[in-house]
Design a protein around this motif. Structure first.
Motif, mmCIF file in Angstrom:
data_model
loop_
_atom_site.group_PDB
_atom_site.id
_atom_site.type_symbol
_atom_site.label_atom_id
_atom_site.label_comp_id
_atom_site.label_asym_id
_atom_site.label_seq_id
_atom_site.Cartn_x
_atom_site.Cartn_y
_atom_site.Cartn_z
ATOM 1 N N THR A 178 2.677 -7.084 -1.518
ATOM 2 C CA THR A 178 2.188 -8.453 -1.362
ATOM 3 C C THR A 178 2.731 -9.419 -2.415
ATOM 4 O O THR A 178 2.466 -10.620 -2.341
ATOM 5 C CB THR A 178 0.651 -8.490 -1.381
ATOM 6 N N ALA A 194 2.276 -11.513 3.834
ATOM 7 C CA ALA A 194 1.141 -11.432 4.755
ATOM 8 C C ALA A 194 0.345 -12.728 4.811
ATOM 9 O O ALA A 194 0.180 -13.333 5.874
ATOM 10 C CB ALA A 194 0.228 -10.268 4.355
ATOM 11 N N SER A 204 -0.446 0.043 8.579
ATOM 12 C CA SER A 204 -0.934 -0.813 7.503
ATOM 13 C C SER A 204 -2.401 -0.526 7.195
ATOM 14 O O SER A 204 -2.807 -0.500 6.031
ATOM 15 C CB SER A 204 -0.756 -2.283 7.879
#
Length: 251
Positions: free
Chosen positions: A145, A204, A124
């Motif tokens: 996201t 996230a 990531s």
């Protein structure tokens, strides 16, 4: 001289808005068009290296954003104000709170980076660290996201906006600033009323992350989950976002 910013509204409630990593003072989607101009005055700041301040040199740190934000508030004559921060701007807003707690009367994080930053695994980190130089990385991050559910055209426009409104140097440096700065000890226990607004499709910085961070750091905190949004609620569900935020700010 007043720091370059965009002002919306002329109401008595003052709101200082701090944008995200892919944003700018003009990167708030449709939110500025939905501000209740009679009740609120919003000031949307550009960080150094972004938007109208792309040519302004800087250290590109949260501390620097905080100094500039407080200088802007001073120039506007704002002794007290609310803070609204999106993503990276959420961590910057908490830096302002730590630096001047007596001046902040409300705190709103829209998919905010927590006070402790964001842990990354190696894969990531490589994706995010490569985003300054590689537009494909930026597109992959925005797609990830928002839950891999939004149109190709919108993703392309978001990448183009980011490239046009930030310098690679600033964009790259701010990653370390928001991901690896820990303000937890400086803000934990603050009595400020604090609202976290997150999208249900953000993998996230969603509700689980906020329960482990934001909700534990602020005893007077609330959490609002937007069912049809990911990380960019100002584009995905702007009317609901504006409603939730201004209801909270207007209390």
């Amino acid at each position: 001289m007043t720091i370059s910013h965009i002002s919306v509204g002329h109401g008595p409630r003052r709101v200082l808005a701090l944008h995200g990593w892919f944003g700018s003072a003009r990167g708030w989607g449709w939110l500025p068009d939905l501000v209740d101009v009679e009740r609120f005055t919003w000031a949307f700041l550009d960080y150094r290296g972004y938007g109208a301040r792309a040519g302004v040199a800087g250290e590109y740190t949260l501390a620097e954003i905080s100094r500039d934000a407080l200088d802007l508030a001073d120039s506007l004559g704002w002794d007290r104000f609310a803070l609204v921060g999106h993503s990276m701007g959420g961590s910057a807003a908490q830096r302002v709170l730590a630096d001047a707690p007596e001046r902040v009367d409300r705190l709103v994080g829209i998919s905010p980076v927590p006070a402790g930053g964001v842990p990354f695994d190696l894969q990531s980190w490589a994706l995010f660290d490569g985003a300054a130089a590689n537009p494909d990385n930026r597109r992959a991050i925005i797609d990830l996201t928002t839950g891999n559910r939004l149109s190709r055209r919108w993703l392309d426009e978001m990448v183009r906006f980011s490239l046009d409104h930030s310098t690679p140097e600033a964009f790259g440096a701010y990653l370390t600033a928001w991901a690896r700065t820990d303000l937890t000890d400086e803000v934990k226990g603050s009595p400020v009323p604090a609202l976290a607004v997150v999208g249900a499709h953000d993998p996230a910085l969603g509700a689980d992350m906020m329960r482990e961070t934001w909700m534990r750091h602020y005893p007077n905190a609330r959490l609002e989950v937007l069912a049809n949004a990911g990380h960019y609620a100002m584009y995905e569900t702007p009317v609901r976002l504006a409603t939730v935020v201004e209801e909270f700010l207007g209390r």
